[in-house]
Scaffold this active site. Sequence first.
Site, short mmCIF file in Angstrom:
data_model
loop_
_atom_site.label_atom_id
_atom_site.label_comp_id
_atom_site.label_asym_id
_atom_site.label_seq_id
_atom_site.Cartn_x
_atom_site.Cartn_y
_atom_site.Cartn_z
N ARG A 42 23.36 42.47 34.00
CA ARG A 42 24.16 41.91 32.90
C ARG A 42 24.21 40.39 33.03
O ARG A 42 24.05 39.65 32.05
CB ARG A 42 25.58 42.49 32.93
CG ARG A 42 25.63 43.95 32.51
CD ARG A 42 27.06 44.46 32.38
NE ARG A 42 27.62 44.87 33.63
CZ ARG A 42 27.67 46.14 34.06
NH1 ARG A 42 27.20 47.12 33.33
NH2 ARG A 42 28.22 46.44 35.21
N PHE A 51 23.50 50.90 22.93
CA PHE A 51 24.02 51.78 23.99
C PHE A 51 24.97 50.96 24.89
O PHE A 51 24.78 50.83 26.08
CB PHE A 51 22.89 52.37 24.86
CG PHE A 51 21.77 53.03 24.10
CD1 PHE A 51 21.86 54.36 23.70
CD2 PHE A 51 20.62 52.32 23.79
CE1 PHE A 51 20.82 54.97 23.01
CE2 PHE A 51 19.57 52.92 23.10
CZ PHE A 51 19.65 54.25 22.72
N SER A 91 27.37 55.48 20.42
CA SER A 91 27.70 56.65 19.59
C SER A 91 29.04 57.28 19.99
O SER A 91 29.56 58.12 19.28
CB SER A 91 26.59 57.70 19.68
OG SER A 91 26.42 58.10 21.02
N CYS A 115 17.09 54.53 33.12
CA CYS A 115 17.75 55.06 34.32
C CYS A 115 17.25 56.47 34.60
O CYS A 115 17.93 57.26 35.26
CB CYS A 115 19.26 55.01 34.18
SG CYS A 115 19.88 55.92 32.77
N1 SAH Z 1 25.04 49.23 28.97
C1 SAH Z 1 26.19 49.95 29.45
C2 SAH Z 1 25.86 51.33 29.94
C3 SAH Z 1 25.19 52.23 28.92
S1 SAH Z 1 25.26 53.93 29.30
C4 SAH Z 1 26.88 49.12 30.53
O1 SAH Z 1 26.38 48.06 30.92
O2 SAH Z 1 27.96 49.51 30.96
C5 SAH Z 1 24.54 54.67 27.91
C6 SAH Z 1 25.42 54.76 26.70
O3 SAH Z 1 24.65 55.30 25.63
C7 SAH Z 1 26.63 55.67 26.79
O4 SAH Z 1 27.80 54.91 26.59
C8 SAH Z 1 26.47 56.71 25.68
O5 SAH Z 1 27.68 56.99 25.00
C9 SAH Z 1 25.53 55.99 24.76
N2 SAH Z 1 24.68 56.85 23.91
C10 SAH Z 1 24.08 58.01 24.22
N3 SAH Z 1 23.32 58.44 23.19
C11 SAH Z 1 23.46 57.53 22.19
C12 SAH Z 1 22.91 57.41 20.89
N4 SAH Z 1 22.08 58.31 20.39
N5 SAH Z 1 23.27 56.33 20.16
C13 SAH Z 1 24.11 55.39 20.65
N6 SAH Z 1 24.64 55.46 21.88
C14 SAH Z 1 24.33 56.51 22.65
#
Ligand code: SAH
Length: 410
Positions: free
Chosen positions: A227, A243, A267, A354
């Site tokens: 980040r 996401f 989402s 991941c």
């Molecule tokens: N970038 C974040 C971690 C992301 S984890 C950080 O730094 O903390 C992945 C995320 O994707 C989750 O919060 C999950 O809710 C979301 N997710 C899963 N499928 C999704 C979709 N189809 N569209 C949008 N978000 C989604």
Amino acid sequence: MTTPAPSALPASGLPSATVVLKPQRARPFFGRHPWVLDSAVAAVDGTPDDGDVVDLATHDGRFIARGLWNPRSRIRVRLYAFDAATKLDAEFWRQRIAAAVALRKHLGLDDRAAAARVVNSEGDDLSGLIVDRYGEYLAVQVTALAIASRLETICDALAAELNPRGILLRGAERGLAKLEGLALPDRLIRGAAPEGPIFIHEHGLKFGVDLTEGQKTGYYLDQRDNRQAAARHARGRRVLDMFCYSGGFAVACAAAGGARSVLAVDSSARAAALARENAALNGAANVVVEEADAFETLDALTAAGERFGMVVLDPPKFARSRAAVDDALRAYHRINRLAVGLLEPGGVLVTCSCSGSVTREDFHHMLAGVAQRAGRPVQILESRGAAADHPVSASCLEGEYLTCVIARVP
Ligand code: SAH
């Protein structure tokens, strides 16, 4: 499914049986790999109970290593010591945990106002145990039956080393738990649970973490340094954080990186709410969070002709097994192709996987495919992994799961 009572285990830490390997199957274990699969086992000399200490021997009886027995898992034995003199007793677990804690201190990750992974399973020679420290609280995840049966000993050691206000047990991923024959509901093991969210510092920013409801153990600590690295490219740009979960990248880009504006998408309504709270907590008024599907949003932004100076893609695990890798790579290709299309010339793509079964090389090749389809170069500036408090054992590279590529698209 039940977990054996701790009292059922012999405290000596000495083996109650010897697991004998098939001929030609000993090499990985002389190489210190900690997972003995059922398919490598020829015979068991003795009648070990679930979670018992066992020795591992070659087909002709030579000692290789000492570990813990789980007749229900494909990982029949997890190895913890490679010499016959080491007893797997309470003192042994205490020392392993002390070593893991000392490493975080060495890394400068022992600040009580911050968060860090204190134990990273195989990476700390503690296969099946994950411990994250969030300020004064510990979140423990157990992915091995034999560790579950030693939970009290492990909590004693954690309490002695870190003196937390509370230790919470977070259930392992459901699939994993089933593979191990584990049934561990979330619960408070020691002390008190926090009243509400707790607040942690990360590279000068503040994040609220929900320890009892959040994803994983509450927060994605593995992306901490990624980040910060992403934020270095954000100045003056319009950023899309896809996401976003609790807004880690969005807040870093807006509050630390000086982004012009950030659109963050997840989402999950719960995640979107957390992201809004974290943006407010850091005074980042230029972060807009939307609860929406990433695939649909990428299509809609493309159709509307929107452009961004930076796009972050940090999706959940697309490949849960080796067999799912091709499908996962197609999904990675699709979102990365769309993200590149949204980038203005000279824009920056921060793209993550991941999925442990998608290798770094696979992921780079996927990006080559994206460059080809987009007809634009993709310059990899950095190809990063998880932060240093997520060490990977060189003898168990299965522990390396996170790829985070920062690339420029001219
Ligand atoms: N970038 C974040 C971690 C992301 S984890 C950080 O730094 O903390 C992945 C995320 O994707 C989750 O919060 C999950 O809710 C979301 N997710 C899963 N499928 C999704 C979709 N189809 N569209 C949008 N978000 C989604």
